[in-house]
Design an enzyme around this catalytic site. Sequence first.
Site, mmCIF file in Angstrom:
data_model
loop_
_atom_site.group_PDB
_atom_site.id
_atom_site.type_symbol
_atom_site.label_atom_id
_atom_site.label_comp_id
_atom_site.label_asym_id
_atom_site.label_seq_id
_atom_site.Cartn_x
_atom_site.Cartn_y
_atom_site.Cartn_z
ATOM 1 N N LYS A 162 0.914 -0.990 0.001
ATOM 2 C CA LYS A 162 -0.086 0.049 -0.058
ATOM 3 C C LYS A 162 0.855 1.202 0.070
ATOM 4 O O LYS A 162 1.739 1.271 0.619
ATOM 5 C CB LYS A 162 -0.884 0.016 1.284
ATOM 6 C CG LYS A 162 -1.898 1.171 1.140
ATOM 7 C CD LYS A 162 -2.868 0.781 2.413
ATOM 8 C CE LYS A 162 -4.144 1.992 2.620
ATOM 9 N NZ LYS A 162 -4.820 1.703 3.630
ATOM 10 N N SER B 288 -9.691 2.184 2.952
ATOM 11 C CA SER B 288 -8.752 2.831 1.966
ATOM 12 C C SER B 288 -7.590 1.869 1.497
ATOM 13 O O SER B 288 -7.192 2.337 0.470
ATOM 14 C CB SER B 288 -7.972 3.882 2.841
ATOM 15 O OG SER B 288 -7.151 3.164 3.836
ATOM 16 N N SER C 216 -9.900 -0.391 7.226
ATOM 17 C CA SER C 216 -9.159 -0.063 5.866
ATOM 18 C C SER C 216 -8.658 -1.372 5.258
ATOM 19 O O SER C 216 -8.239 -1.624 3.929
ATOM 20 C CB SER C 216 -8.371 1.038 5.780
ATOM 21 O OG SER C 216 -9.121 2.195 6.100
#
Length: 484
Positions: A74, A149, A173
């Site tokens: 990420k 996210s 997330s």
Amino acid sequence: MNFNSFRKEIYSGNASVKELVNEFFLKIDSLNPKINAYTCLTKKIANSQSENIDKLITNNQKLPSLAGIPIAIKDNICTKGVVTSCSSKMLKDFVSPYESSASGKLWSLGGICLGKTNLDEFAMGSSTETSVFGTTSNPWDVNRVPGGSSGGSAASVAAGLCLAAIGSDTGGSIRQPASFCGVVGLKPTYGRVSRWGLIAFASSLDQIGPITNTVSDAAEILYSISGKDNLDSTCLDKPVPNYLSDLDKSIKGIKIGIIEECFDHPGLDPEVKESVLSSVERFRSLGAEIHDIKCPRFNDGIATYYVIAPCEASANLARYDGVKYGYRSEGESNLLEMICKSRAEGFGDEVQRRILIGTYALSAGYSDAYYKKAQRVRTLIRSDFDNAFNEVDVLLTPTCPTTAFLKGDFVNDPLSMYLSDLLTVPVNLAGLPAISIPCGFDKKGLPIGLQLIGNVLEEHRILNVANIFEKDAEVMNTKPNIEI
């Protein structure tokens, strides 16, 4: 494909690790324009790492545990010499001078870095629609969001663009996009995994964890990245068990608590409720004892979270002023004007909204009414969990109230967007481990996830329960059909 099937490809000798990894890059080149899961690729790094593993194989040397496994990171987790942007204009050109502890452990164990994945700007969002690189698409339906996210991480795993991805979970997330994309997402106990190198959103809530195709793969990644780290004072100095050793243990007699407040909420989609309750009966048939549990303040978690998280974010993001690093507005006549314009232009709407909320809630005359009160409610939520774990071993809820929604549905309705985290944020507030696993599909063919919550440092227990369910449920073998 899971780790073990990929290892068979390596051991077969039909192709080198470098060739197998390049097959992933070919697939990424074909599919990423449609899915937008990756913000950048690290082909040179991956080739170098692959060649090192191939040399070990050629010389008949012992391979490290993650040798050759293609992994995505990420883009709010620092990777040395690679852009780490947080999907924000503010950090779009920021090249990290150091490696995060979590990713560094993966590379030391032979993992292969494929690239960085898309996210909501500074990890603030539930749809990956606030990224400066554009929205990521859900592999099950490209007109829908992948969640957020960590949407890019979940979408890359679901689409077969990597075998594992590392995400961060502040209020759901990892778990929420895992649910939307039909993959496994694990949020560890707060402090189980070092946060060194994770660009901070809300420091008392943030936690790094894996997104994978299977529970056993998640267990292996968790084992690889867990453990004490002197660079992170919040990292726990506790022994790390071998999470793989108990995966196949019988769950006969294990007590699973069904949190009543989750299933009574008016925002819960009936199809999601039906699928998760059907899974409860599957657990019962596997020998688990099912108990109804009350957590009276569970549904207060969302309001509590959206005070505490913005407060911490407003403090953490104060460092981005355009002076030392990050986006800098040009042509301003004085320092204050430059800082104001840099922040106004560098941060997107959602990030600015949360900074404003947090600054207001921390301001003189309001901190007692908002921030301090929210912290007291946080303590009560944790107390409810403590009471629940006096009665049961594991708690069960849906991961999300709904399946993946259409792009644009809630862009102009932030309050409705926030409710997507309704069932995940209490776990972060209490610092507990939780895992999302696929349990079914709605009538549109979209994945539904269920969430298993464990007590502090009891990842081994939720992994065991999740793994037994995975082996019994055919839904785990269903993957999206993405045309290349």
